[in-house]
Enzyme design. Structure first.
Site, PDB file in Angstrom:
ATOM      1  N   ASP A 114       0.870  -1.187   0.000  1.00  0.00           N
ATOM      2  CA  ASP A 114       0.000   0.000   0.000  1.00  0.00           C
ATOM      3  C   ASP A 114       0.901   1.230   0.000  1.00  0.00           C
ATOM      4  O   ASP A 114       2.097   1.140   0.304  1.00  0.00           O
ATOM      5  CB  ASP A 114      -0.923   0.021   1.231  1.00  0.00           C
ATOM      6  CG  ASP A 114      -1.831   1.254   1.249  1.00  0.00           C
ATOM      7  OD1 ASP A 114      -2.392   1.592   0.193  1.00  0.00           O
ATOM      8  OD2 ASP A 114      -1.957   1.894   2.305  1.00  0.00           O
ATOM      9  N   SER A 115       0.302   2.384  -0.276  1.00  0.00           N
ATOM     10  CA  SER A 115       1.061   3.627  -0.204  1.00  0.00           C
ATOM     11  C   SER A 115       1.406   3.975   1.249  1.00  0.00           C
ATOM     12  O   SER A 115       2.246   4.829   1.487  1.00  0.00           O
ATOM     13  CB  SER A 115       0.225   4.764  -0.797  1.00  0.00           C
ATOM     14  OG  SER A 115      -0.959   4.921  -0.038  1.00  0.00           O
ATOM     15  N   CYS A 165      -4.214  -1.457  -2.087  1.00  0.00           N
ATOM     16  CA  CYS A 165      -4.317  -0.020  -2.341  1.00  0.00           C
ATOM     17  C   CYS A 165      -5.184   0.135  -3.586  1.00  0.00           C
ATOM     18  O   CYS A 165      -4.875  -0.444  -4.632  1.00  0.00           O
ATOM     19  CB  CYS A 165      -2.911   0.526  -2.593  1.00  0.00           C
ATOM     20  SG  CYS A 165      -2.871   2.248  -3.121  1.00  0.00           S
ATOM     21  N   GLU A 212      -2.866   8.907   7.888  1.00  0.00           N
ATOM     22  CA  GLU A 212      -1.410   8.693   8.025  1.00  0.00           C
ATOM     23  C   GLU A 212      -0.855   9.461   9.220  1.00  0.00           C
ATOM     24  O   GLU A 212       0.111   9.041   9.835  1.00  0.00           O
ATOM     25  CB  GLU A 212      -0.671   9.149   6.754  1.00  0.00           C
ATOM     26  CG  GLU A 212      -0.802   8.223   5.577  1.00  0.00           C
ATOM     27  CD  GLU A 212      -0.063   6.879   5.713  1.00  0.00           C
ATOM     28  OE1 GLU A 212       1.030   6.852   6.288  1.00  0.00           O
ATOM     29  OE2 GLU A 212      -0.611   5.860   5.242  1.00  0.00           O
ATOM     30  N   CYS A 215     -10.889   3.218  -0.714  1.00  0.00           N
ATOM     31  CA  CYS A 215      -9.488   3.493  -0.365  1.00  0.00           C
ATOM     32  C   CYS A 215      -9.251   2.718   0.913  1.00  0.00           C
ATOM     33  O   CYS A 215     -10.071   2.779   1.840  1.00  0.00           O
ATOM     34  CB  CYS A 215      -9.264   4.988  -0.141  1.00  0.00           C
ATOM     35  SG  CYS A 215      -7.646   5.374   0.579  1.00  0.00           S
ATOM     36  N   HIS A 269      -7.337   3.144   3.283  1.00  0.00           N
ATOM     37  CA  HIS A 269      -7.164   3.942   4.510  1.00  0.00           C
ATOM     38  C   HIS A 269      -8.504   4.187   5.221  1.00  0.00           C
ATOM     39  O   HIS A 269      -8.537   4.421   6.422  1.00  0.00           O
ATOM     40  CB  HIS A 269      -6.557   5.311   4.190  1.00  0.00           C
ATOM     41  CG  HIS A 269      -5.069   5.301   3.968  1.00  0.00           C
ATOM     42  ND1 HIS A 269      -4.485   4.771   2.845  1.00  0.00           N
ATOM     43  CD2 HIS A 269      -4.055   5.767   4.736  1.00  0.00           C
ATOM     44  CE1 HIS A 269      -3.163   4.925   2.927  1.00  0.00           C
ATOM     45  NE2 HIS A 269      -2.878   5.530   4.073  1.00  0.00           N
TER      46      HIS A 269
HETATM   47  N1  DGL Z   1      -4.723   3.422   0.511  1.00  0.00           N
HETATM   48  C1  DGL Z   1      -4.692   3.884  -0.817  1.00  0.00           C
HETATM   49  C2  DGL Z   1      -5.918   3.477  -1.606  1.00  0.00           C
HETATM   50  O1  DGL Z   1      -6.536   2.504  -1.275  1.00  0.00           O
HETATM   51  C3  DGL Z   1      -4.195   5.205  -1.219  1.00  0.00           C
HETATM   52  C4  DGL Z   1      -4.184   6.387  -0.362  1.00  0.00           C
HETATM   53  C5  DGL Z   1      -3.248   7.366  -0.998  1.00  0.00           C
HETATM   54  O2  DGL Z   1      -2.043   7.065  -1.022  1.00  0.00           O
HETATM   55  O3  DGL Z   1      -3.688   8.409  -1.523  1.00  0.00           O
HETATM   56  O4  DGL Z   1      -6.249   4.084  -2.582  1.00  0.00           O
END
Ligand code: DGL
Length: 271
Positions: A9-10, A72, A151, A184, A186
């Site tokens: 993931d990012s 992600c 984050e 997302c 997150h």
């Molecule tokens: N967690 C990521 C997603 O599912 C990306 C969040 C990001 O880096 O902008 O898209």
């Protein structure tokens, strides 16, 4: 088969998928990479997301993963097809599982999708949903403030509430919507606040559960599940602040994370 499953993931968002993998596949070892230094991916151009994703994938290939989970949505939207074609291990993304989970839930066929700018711009959810059911009404909404907020560890309280309320305003009048996809990884970390803001009439869907089910089904079908009884041992790596990563991992995962390796990915210029 005693090789680990790679999860990327990012940043910390993929931990929401890792938690489900740990729950549904408790014997499997995971190696998790969060590119926290270059997070968010959401506002970045497609080519950059592709490059950064390959950096994580190449790191994991050195570790002999038996399967890759792109935990992600942004990376899934831009790299899933390419990675599926180029890697000789199974690759699973989070968008199709998220779409399936939403279709299972909706009764009105009106589905909202929250995601990063990249994911919403790619229309990947719209395509995945429409491929299954062309009758669906879909509204996508980019929420660029959410991933950076998570984050930083801001996941509840008045500030989180205010940011989420403002972002969700465009969806509040869409009365037919009964299902909202957290597009997302997150966002499940702030799901309680999103649920509070959007109200009880809307089911809020995360893709982690369905993604883990797909991983389990693929490994089972390929006879690659680990069937022995060694203790599990997961590995975590981040490109940025490992302390903050560990704090969020310990808050989110059911088992303690005591070590997070700091790694550098890509060329320094791209950082
Ligand atoms: N967690 C990521 C997603 O599912 C990306 C969040 C990001 O880096 O902008 O898209």
């Amino acid at each position: 088969m005693d090789y680990p499953i790679g999860v990327i993931d990012s940043g910390v968002g993929g931990l929401t998928v890792a938690r489900e993998l740990m729950r549904q596949l408790p014997k499997e070892n995971l190696i998790y990479v969060g590119d926290t230094l270059r997070c968010p991916y959401g506002p970045r151009p497609e080519a950059e997301v592709v490059e950064f994703t390959w950096d994580m994938v190449n790191f994991l290939l050195e570790k002999n993963i038996k399967m890759l989970v792109i935990a992600c949505n942004t990376a899934t939207a831009f790299t899933l097809e390419e990675l599926k074609q180029k890697l000789d291990i199974p690759v699973v993304g989070v968008i199709e599982p998220g779409a399936r989970a939403a279709i299972k839930t909706t009764k009105t066929n009106h589905i909202g999708v929250l995601g990063t700018e990249g994911t919403i711009r790619s229309h990947a959810y719209r395509k995945a949903l429409k491929n299954i059911n062309n009758e669906l009404q879909i509204e996508g909404l980019a929420c660029p403030a959410f991933a950076p907020m998570v984050e930083k560890g801001v996941v509840s309280g008045p500030l989180a509430r205010q940011v989420i309320e403002e972002a969700l305003t465009p969806l509040k009048d869409w009365k037919e919507m009964d299902t909202l996809i957290l597009g997302c990884t997150h966002y499940p970390i702030i799901k309680p606040v999103i649920e509070e803001v959007i109200g009880e009439s809307v089911d809020v869907i995360s893709s982690g559960d369905e993604t883990a089910r797909e991983v389990s089904a693929i490994l089972g079908f390929k006879r690659q599940l680990y069937e022995g009884d060694r203790p599990v041992s997961h590995q975590f790596y981040a490109t940025g602040d490992t302390h903050l990563f560990m704090k969020i991992a310990n808050m989110w995962l059911k088992q303690p994370v005591t070590e997070v390796g700091r790694i550098q990915l890509g060329s320094p210029q791209s950082i």
